[in-house]
Scaffold this active site. Sequence first.
Site, PDB file in Angstrom:
ATOM      1  CB  CYS A  44      -0.911  -0.056   1.148  1.00 26.89           C
ATOM      2  SG  CYS A  44      -0.149   0.071   2.824  1.00 26.89           S
ATOM      3  CG  HIS A  89       3.386  -0.324  12.614  1.00 29.66           C
ATOM      4  ND1 HIS A  89       4.679  -1.259  12.530  1.00 29.66           N
ATOM      5  CD2 HIS A  89       2.702  -1.389  12.016  1.00 29.66           C
ATOM      6  CE1 HIS A  89       4.640  -2.269  11.621  1.00 29.66           C
ATOM      7  NE2 HIS A  89       3.363  -2.068  11.396  1.00 29.66           N
ATOM      8  CG  HIS A  94      -0.294  -3.881  15.669  1.00 24.29           C
ATOM      9  ND1 HIS A  94       0.048  -2.610  15.173  1.00 24.29           N
ATOM     10  CD2 HIS A  94      -0.088  -4.778  14.511  1.00 24.29           C
ATOM     11  CE1 HIS A  94       0.427  -3.054  13.728  1.00 24.29           C
ATOM     12  NE2 HIS A  94       0.041  -4.120  13.612  1.00 24.29           N
ATOM     13  CD  GLU A 151      -2.455   1.451  13.060  1.00 31.38           C
ATOM     14  OE1 GLU A 151      -3.682   1.683  13.137  1.00 31.38           O
ATOM     15  OE2 GLU A 151      -2.188   0.604  12.197  1.00 31.38           O
ATOM     16  CB  THR A 204      -5.103   1.858   9.701  1.00 30.84           C
ATOM     17  OG1 THR A 204      -3.884   1.053   9.803  1.00 30.84           O
ATOM     18  CG2 THR A 204      -5.177   3.255  10.295  1.00 30.84           C
ATOM     19  CB  CYS A 208      -5.969   2.517   5.568  1.00 33.98           C
ATOM     20  SG  CYS A 208      -5.240   0.827   4.929  1.00 33.98           S
ATOM     21  CG  ASN A 215      -2.097  -5.636   6.193  1.00 31.53           C
ATOM     22  OD1 ASN A 215      -1.965  -6.373   5.169  1.00 31.53           O
ATOM     23  ND2 ASN A 215      -1.013  -5.254   6.730  1.00 31.53           N
ATOM     24  CB  SER A 275       3.616  -5.071   5.154  1.00 36.48           C
ATOM     25  OG  SER A 275       2.853  -6.254   5.441  1.00 36.48           O
TER      26      SER A 275
END
Length: 281
Positions: free
Chosen positions: A12, A72, A122, A124, A160, A188, A218, A260
Amino acid sequence: MRVVIAQHAGICYGVERALKLAGEAADRGGAVHTLGPLIHNPQAVQALKDRGVFVASDVDEVSGGTLVIRSHGVDPAVIVAADEAGLEVIDATCPFVSTAQRHAADLTHEGYSVIIVGEAEHPEVEGILAHAGGVALIVQRASDLPERLPSKRVGVVVQTTQSASRLEEVVSALLSRVSELRVFNTICSATTKRQKAADELARTVDVMVVVGGRNSGNTTRLAEICRAVNARVHHVETSDELDSAWFTGAEVVGVTAGASTPDEQIRGVIDAIEALSSDDI
């Protein structure tokens, strides 16, 4: 055997930007570190190490040079500490993550009790929590909500890379329990598109292969989504993990990849699947 790639798959904008910033720092020379793995992809992190970009777990481990903030995001105090240590700081935080951080900070400032939909450990989520002043509830499902909420004014932000269904589940559970609810859907667009495309493709193929780091939230969610509609789903990081037995009797194989996962990693897996002869399966 035919291989079909999901309409939306792979790296992304936020990850591509982070890799570009780290690569440019490496090209300029000098000591370069990322604070934690830049992205959740072991192969990409190793490739950066081969270029002279090393991983540090703490600012104190970096004695000089450039420090790249992972995609993150981090606690704002970390950037302050890096500045005070005289490091050149490159902030590679994904813009979508920055938006979630900003909403968490604003909600806290406005007096809302903040709920973060995401994984507590996590990085993030840890960063979003820090922007909320370190005080927020972190839940993954509605069942994680406590019997007694901190207040009747609640604000919600979401990791996200979470799924829309997780967010909807938590919000639905909160509606009857609060007097005021503000929700920021900070998932996102790349995540949403990849999840939708993976679900659609997994329903139409014999076997589904998901490519990306096992430490990638993700990517593992893509695998979960695919498994919900297809029993023959395999999550791999590289082509070396492929097993010809997985494809026995398969005519069509679907491939998707986490946000990723660089293009060359995906291509390697696709090429390996296509190279499997009909005799092998």
